[in-house]
Design a protein around this motif. Structure first.
Motif, short mmCIF file in Angstrom:
data_model
loop_
_atom_site.label_atom_id
_atom_site.label_comp_id
_atom_site.label_asym_id
_atom_site.label_seq_id
_atom_site.Cartn_x
_atom_site.Cartn_y
_atom_site.Cartn_z
N UNK A 281 6.62 -9.59 -13.52
CA UNK A 281 6.80 -8.59 -12.47
C UNK A 281 6.45 -9.18 -11.11
N UNK A 282 7.11 -8.69 -10.07
CA UNK A 282 6.91 -9.24 -8.72
C UNK A 282 5.44 -9.19 -8.31
N UNK A 283 4.76 -8.09 -8.63
CA UNK A 283 3.35 -7.96 -8.28
C UNK A 283 2.51 -8.98 -9.05
N UNK A 284 2.84 -9.23 -10.31
CA UNK A 284 2.08 -10.18 -11.13
C UNK A 284 2.15 -11.59 -10.56
N UNK A 285 3.35 -12.02 -10.20
CA UNK A 285 3.51 -13.38 -9.67
C UNK A 285 2.78 -13.53 -8.34
N UNK A 286 2.76 -12.48 -7.53
CA UNK A 286 2.05 -12.56 -6.25
C UNK A 286 0.53 -12.54 -6.46
N UNK A 287 0.07 -11.78 -7.43
CA UNK A 287 -1.36 -11.77 -7.73
C UNK A 287 -1.82 -13.16 -8.17
N UNK B 153 -8.42 -6.42 -7.83
CA UNK B 153 -8.91 -7.75 -8.17
C UNK B 153 -9.84 -8.25 -7.06
N UNK B 154 -10.98 -8.80 -7.45
CA UNK B 154 -11.96 -9.33 -6.51
C UNK B 154 -12.01 -10.84 -6.67
N UNK B 155 -11.87 -11.55 -5.55
CA UNK B 155 -11.89 -13.02 -5.57
C UNK B 155 -13.20 -13.54 -4.99
N UNK B 156 -13.59 -14.72 -5.42
CA UNK B 156 -14.85 -15.30 -4.97
C UNK B 156 -14.83 -15.71 -3.51
N UNK B 157 -13.65 -15.81 -2.91
CA UNK B 157 -13.55 -16.19 -1.49
C UNK B 157 -13.56 -14.98 -0.56
N UNK B 158 -13.90 -13.79 -1.10
CA UNK B 158 -13.98 -12.60 -0.27
C UNK B 158 -12.68 -11.85 -0.12
N UNK B 159 -11.71 -12.17 -0.93
CA UNK B 159 -10.41 -11.49 -0.88
C UNK B 159 -10.35 -10.38 -1.93
N UNK B 160 -9.88 -9.21 -1.54
CA UNK B 160 -9.72 -8.07 -2.43
C UNK B 160 -8.23 -7.73 -2.49
N UNK B 161 -7.68 -7.72 -3.70
CA UNK B 161 -6.26 -7.49 -3.90
C UNK B 161 -6.08 -6.24 -4.75
N UNK B 162 -5.27 -5.31 -4.28
CA UNK B 162 -5.05 -4.07 -5.02
C UNK B 162 -3.56 -3.81 -5.16
N UNK C 58 3.48 -1.37 -4.62
CA UNK C 58 2.81 -1.81 -3.39
C UNK C 58 1.63 -2.71 -3.72
N UNK C 59 1.31 -3.57 -2.76
CA UNK C 59 0.19 -4.48 -2.92
C UNK C 59 -0.57 -4.57 -1.61
N UNK C 60 -1.90 -4.50 -1.68
CA UNK C 60 -2.72 -4.60 -0.49
C UNK C 60 -3.71 -5.75 -0.60
N UNK C 61 -3.96 -6.43 0.51
CA UNK C 61 -4.91 -7.54 0.53
C UNK C 61 -5.88 -7.35 1.69
N UNK C 62 -7.16 -7.39 1.39
CA UNK C 62 -8.21 -7.32 2.40
C UNK C 62 -9.08 -8.57 2.27
N UNK C 63 -9.43 -9.18 3.41
CA UNK C 63 -10.20 -10.42 3.39
C UNK C 63 -11.44 -10.30 4.25
N UNK D 267 2.11 -5.46 1.08
CA UNK D 267 3.40 -5.98 0.67
C UNK D 267 4.10 -4.95 -0.20
N UNK D 268 5.42 -4.85 -0.07
CA UNK D 268 6.23 -3.97 -0.91
C UNK D 268 7.56 -4.65 -1.16
N UNK D 269 8.19 -4.39 -2.31
CA UNK D 269 9.48 -5.01 -2.59
C UNK D 269 10.53 -4.60 -1.58
N UNK D 270 11.52 -5.45 -1.41
CA UNK D 270 12.64 -5.13 -0.53
C UNK D 270 13.40 -3.92 -1.06
N UNK D 271 13.89 -3.05 -0.18
CA UNK D 271 14.70 -1.92 -0.65
C UNK D 271 15.99 -2.38 -1.31
#
Length: 338
Positions: free
Chosen positions: A126-132, A230-239, A245-250, A267-271
């Motif tokens: 899935x597009x979200x999986x590959x980006x995660x 998802x919580x990353x050790x470098x301070x990145x939070x991915x939802x 939809x996908x959100x990234x906070x750093x 991020x969101x897929x292209x229409x």
């Protein structure tokens, strides 16, 4: 490449066959369908000389380069055995087998015959999986996944319990999503379980690489939910929500007005996205057919879901109060990197 399809229900018509048609050089050589009305539909739609009600006859008549089964799960194991006995590459929708024992038999046979296999685990692509995977590469610490649905609430596919039906129809996707992301499981603990027709449980997972996850899943939702944080050790939070939809906070990233808090990127897929790429169906079929053409084991092989099956067995065992199920021999845990 000549393909023989088994099953012409909604999954085959709406997802599997269209994805195969997107790939250059693919020929729909034949379709087997037990239902007479759907069999006629398949013949007319693809201008086939004849329709088959027996997959054995179709395979013996057409000698396809690969067989793709999107039919009732009761038949998956026998179809896979029939094809592997003849060294014909075979793809089946999930679940590929009714138990870990049956799956191990298929894995052993596929390796002995050196034949490509595939399982319908589209969430891996899935597009979200590959980006995660790209965003969290080497940095993932933990992930919380919420997977809700409204079925099954009764046993189906000839399984003896609602719990096993739920695990093989639903949890197989969410658990495989986590294993594909994090690797083999070291420890697993289940809280909650099943009562009558209601399944509501939390599965806590620790992976061999030290990452950990929580899977909250139930069959009580009015609609399908698949969200994660998802919580990353470098301070990145991915939802993500609903594989869309996908959100990234750093931590420490500066946004407008030099603000560091309360901002995130989305991020969101292209229409114009076909939907097959977003859902992962296109990726899984492209991977399987490429593996067939190249004569190699696919990234969605029967062997690649052995660890998922082991963990499903452990969940079922814990819920039922049975003993702990040990890890199998290491050959069952071997998987190609995705």
């Amino acid at each position: 490449m000549k393909l023989g399809f088994i099953g012409f229900g909604p999954q085959a018509k709406e997802n599997i066959i269209p994805c195969c048609q997107l790939i250059s050089g693919v020929e729909i050589a034949g379709i087997c369908e037990k239902d007479a009305h759907r069999r006629r539909q398949a013949q007319e739609r693809f201008r086939l000389d004849c329709g088959y009600s027996d997959y054995r006859q179709m395979i013996d008549d057409l000698h396809p380069d690969a067989v793709i089964a999107a039919c009732y799960p009761d038949d998956h194991y026998e179809i896979a055995r029939f094809c592997l006995d003849r060294s014909i590459p075979v793809f089946v929708e999930k679940p590929p087998a009714p138990s870990s024992r049956h799956l191990e038999e298929l894995i052993t046979l596929a390796r002995r015959k050196r034949t490509t296999t595939g399982v319908g685990m589209n969430f891996r692509f899935a597009a979200v999986s590959t980006r995660l995977k790209a965003l969290a590469s080497g940095q993932l610490s933990s992930i919380s996944l919420r997977h809700y649905c409204n079925k099954p609430t009764d046993p189906f596919w000839n399984y003896a319990s609602t719990l096993r039906s739920f695990l093989h129809a639903q949890t197989i996707h969410s658990l495989d999503f986590l294993i594909d992301l994090c690797g083999p499981v070291d420890e697993l603990a289940v809280f909650g379980g099943d009562e009558a027709s209601v399944i509501d449980m939390t599965v806590m997972v620790t992976f061999a690489n030290g990452q950990h996850a929580s899977l909250i899943t139930a069959n009580t939702s009015p609609h399908f939910v698949f969200d994660f944080d998802a919580v990353c050790s470098d301070g990145r939070h991915i939802s993500s929500s609903a594989l869309w939809h996908m959100g990234v906070t750093e931590v420490g990233k500066v946004y407008a007005n030099e603000e560091e808090k309360r901002w995130s990127e989305h991020w969101a897929p292209s229409p114009l996205d076909s939907g097959y790429q977003r859902s992962g169906y296109a990726g899984q079929m492209a991977e399987f057919l490429a593996a067939v053409e190249e004569g190699r084991e696919s990234r969605i092989s029967f062997a690649s879901v052995a660890e998922t099956y082991r963990c499903l067995d452990q969940i079922e065992s814990q819920v039922a109060g049975r003993r702990y199920i040990p890890k199998p021999a290491m050959h069952s845990l071997t998987r190609e990197a995705v």
